[in-house]
Motif scaffolding. Sequence first.
Motif, PDB file in Angstrom:
ATOM      1  N   LEU A  10       0.694  -1.408  -0.386  1.00 17.58           N
ATOM      2  CA  LEU A  10      -0.238  -0.189   0.110  1.00 17.58           C
ATOM      3  C   LEU A  10       0.540   1.051  -0.074  1.00 17.58           C
ATOM      4  N   GLN A  11       1.844   1.329   1.035  1.00 15.97           N
ATOM      5  CA  GLN A  11       2.777   2.133   0.573  1.00 15.97           C
ATOM      6  C   GLN A  11       3.382   2.477  -0.924  1.00 15.97           C
ATOM      7  N   ALA A  12       3.980   0.921  -1.427  1.00 17.82           N
ATOM      8  CA  ALA A  12       4.948   1.531  -2.421  1.00 17.82           C
ATOM      9  C   ALA A  12       3.827   2.367  -3.762  1.00 17.82           C
ATOM     10  N   LEU A  13       1.978   1.638  -3.644  1.00 22.04           N
ATOM     11  CA  LEU A  13       0.825   2.116  -4.404  1.00 22.04           C
ATOM     12  C   LEU A  13       0.960   3.731  -3.939  1.00 22.04           C
ATOM     13  N   ILE A  14       0.848   4.319  -3.173  1.00 20.94           N
ATOM     14  CA  ILE A  14       0.657   5.386  -2.517  1.00 20.94           C
ATOM     15  C   ILE A  14       1.665   6.337  -3.136  1.00 20.94           C
ATOM     16  N   TYR A  15       3.276   5.763  -3.033  1.00 21.20           N
ATOM     17  CA  TYR A  15       4.199   6.158  -3.752  1.00 21.20           C
ATOM     18  C   TYR A  15       4.213   7.096  -5.050  1.00 21.20           C
ATOM     19  N   PHE A  16       4.025   5.926  -6.068  1.00 21.10           N
ATOM     20  CA  PHE A  16       3.687   5.536  -7.016  1.00 21.10           C
ATOM     21  C   PHE A  16       2.438   6.667  -7.412  1.00 21.10           C
ATOM     22  N   ALA A  17       1.467   7.143  -6.642  1.00 17.24           N
ATOM     23  CA  ALA A  17       0.167   7.928  -7.486  1.00 17.24           C
ATOM     24  C   ALA A  17       1.072   9.518  -6.844  1.00 17.24           C
ATOM     25  N   ALA A  18       1.528   9.516  -5.904  1.00 20.03           N
ATOM     26  CA  ALA A  18       2.131  10.926  -5.690  1.00 20.03           C
ATOM     27  C   ALA A  18       3.239  10.881  -6.506  1.00 20.03           C
ATOM     28  N   ILE A  19       4.637  10.195  -6.995  1.00 17.45           N
ATOM     29  CA  ILE A  19       4.899  10.334  -7.697  1.00 17.45           C
ATOM     30  C   ILE A  19       4.500  10.733  -8.777  1.00 17.45           C
ATOM     31  N   LEU A  20       3.551   9.505  -9.840  1.00 20.18           N
ATOM     32  CA  LEU A  20       3.032  10.060 -11.310  1.00 20.18           C
ATOM     33  C   LEU A  20       2.542  11.707 -11.074  1.00 20.18           C
ATOM     34  N   ILE A  21       1.344  12.156  -9.659  1.00 21.67           N
ATOM     35  CA  ILE A  21       1.408  13.143 -10.115  1.00 21.67           C
ATOM     36  C   ILE A  21       2.080  14.448 -10.423  1.00 21.67           C
ATOM     37  N   ALA A  22       3.090  14.763  -9.666  1.00 25.06           N
ATOM     38  CA  ALA A  22       4.579  15.261  -8.943  1.00 25.06           C
ATOM     39  C   ALA A  22       5.016  15.572 -10.632  1.00 25.06           C
ATOM     40  N   SER A  23       5.425  14.008 -11.415  1.00 26.88           N
ATOM     41  CA  SER A  23       5.895  14.305 -12.101  1.00 26.88           C
ATOM     42  C   SER A  23       5.067  14.225 -13.675  1.00 26.88           C
ATOM     43  N   LEU A  24       3.286  14.515 -13.503  1.00 28.27           N
ATOM     44  CA  LEU A  24       2.953  15.020 -14.646  1.00 28.27           C
ATOM     45  C   LEU A  24       3.063  16.481 -14.475  1.00 28.27           C
ATOM     46  N   ILE A  25       2.976  17.076 -12.966  1.00 22.08           N
ATOM     47  CA  ILE A  25       3.217  18.643 -13.554  1.00 22.08           C
ATOM     48  C   ILE A  25       4.562  18.909 -13.556  1.00 22.08           C
ATOM     49  N   THR A  62       8.826   4.120  -7.626  1.00 23.18           N
ATOM     50  CA  THR A  62       8.634   2.509  -7.204  1.00 23.18           C
ATOM     51  C   THR A  62       9.257   1.573  -6.906  1.00 23.18           C
ATOM     52  N   LEU A  63       9.280   0.699  -7.785  1.00 19.52           N
ATOM     53  CA  LEU A  63       9.965  -0.162  -8.117  1.00 19.52           C
ATOM     54  C   LEU A  63      11.607  -0.756  -7.619  1.00 19.52           C
ATOM     55  N   LEU A  64      12.135   0.610  -7.277  1.00 21.30           N
ATOM     56  CA  LEU A  64      13.330   0.579  -7.148  1.00 21.30           C
ATOM     57  C   LEU A  64      13.448   0.634  -5.518  1.00 21.30           C
ATOM     58  N   PHE A  65      12.489   1.519  -4.480  1.00 20.46           N
ATOM     59  CA  PHE A  65      12.108   1.667  -3.356  1.00 20.46           C
ATOM     60  C   PHE A  65      11.468   0.994  -2.398  1.00 20.46           C
ATOM     61  N   TYR A  66      10.619   0.208  -3.236  1.00 20.82           N
ATOM     62  CA  TYR A  66       9.755  -0.916  -2.769  1.00 20.82           C
ATOM     63  C   TYR A  66       9.906  -2.206  -2.778  1.00 20.82           C
ATOM     64  N   VAL A  67      10.572  -2.498  -4.084  1.00 18.31           N
ATOM     65  CA  VAL A  67      10.680  -4.071  -3.916  1.00 18.31           C
ATOM     66  C   VAL A  67      11.028  -4.602  -2.590  1.00 18.31           C
ATOM     67  N   PRO A  68      12.519  -4.595  -3.046  1.00 16.06           N
ATOM     68  CA  PRO A  68      13.046  -4.217  -1.912  1.00 16.06           C
ATOM     69  C   PRO A  68      12.495  -4.606   0.157  1.00 16.06           C
ATOM     70  N   PRO A  69      11.171  -4.091  -0.139  1.00 18.37           N
ATOM     71  CA  PRO A  69      11.125  -3.733   1.349  1.00 18.37           C
ATOM     72  C   PRO A  69       9.178  -4.612   1.230  1.00 18.37           C
ATOM     73  N   ILE A  70       8.913  -4.748   0.174  1.00 22.53           N
ATOM     74  CA  ILE A  70       7.606  -5.307   0.041  1.00 22.53           C
ATOM     75  C   ILE A  70       8.735  -7.284   0.297  1.00 22.53           C
ATOM     76  N   ILE A  71       9.229  -7.759  -0.308  1.00 22.25           N
ATOM     77  CA  ILE A  71      10.395  -8.955  -0.585  1.00 22.25           C
ATOM     78  C   ILE A  71      10.556  -9.180   1.201  1.00 22.25           C
ATOM     79  N   LYS A  72      11.305  -8.707   1.584  1.00 22.02           N
ATOM     80  CA  LYS A  72      11.372  -8.794   3.060  1.00 22.02           C
ATOM     81  C   LYS A  72      10.110  -9.039   4.418  1.00 22.02           C
TER      82      LYS A  72
END
Length: 78
Positions: A10-25, A62-72
């Motif tokens: 869920l953290q990864a999904l929220i992070y993805f949405a925030a980065i996407l919105i910021a980068s689109l602007i 998102t993959l770079l920052f959240y794949v390791p915590p999800i696997i852990k």
Amino acid sequence: MSKKIENPALQALIYFAAILIASLIIWPLLDLLICGVFTHSEFHYTIGDYIIEPLIFSVIFTLLFYVPPIIKARKKKK
């Protein structure tokens, strides 16, 4: 009374949405600044440059920052 979200997926999904919105602007605004101030070229808004590229950027970060915590977290549950 903020609660910390413990679910890394869920953290990864929220992070993805925030980065996407910021980068689109921010992405087109920075390119508009570069075109107007530095290169003096015409600004063309295209779907590939200003929607697809920020989407790819968001997925990679998102993959770079959240794949390791999800696997852990999955290993910890076992």
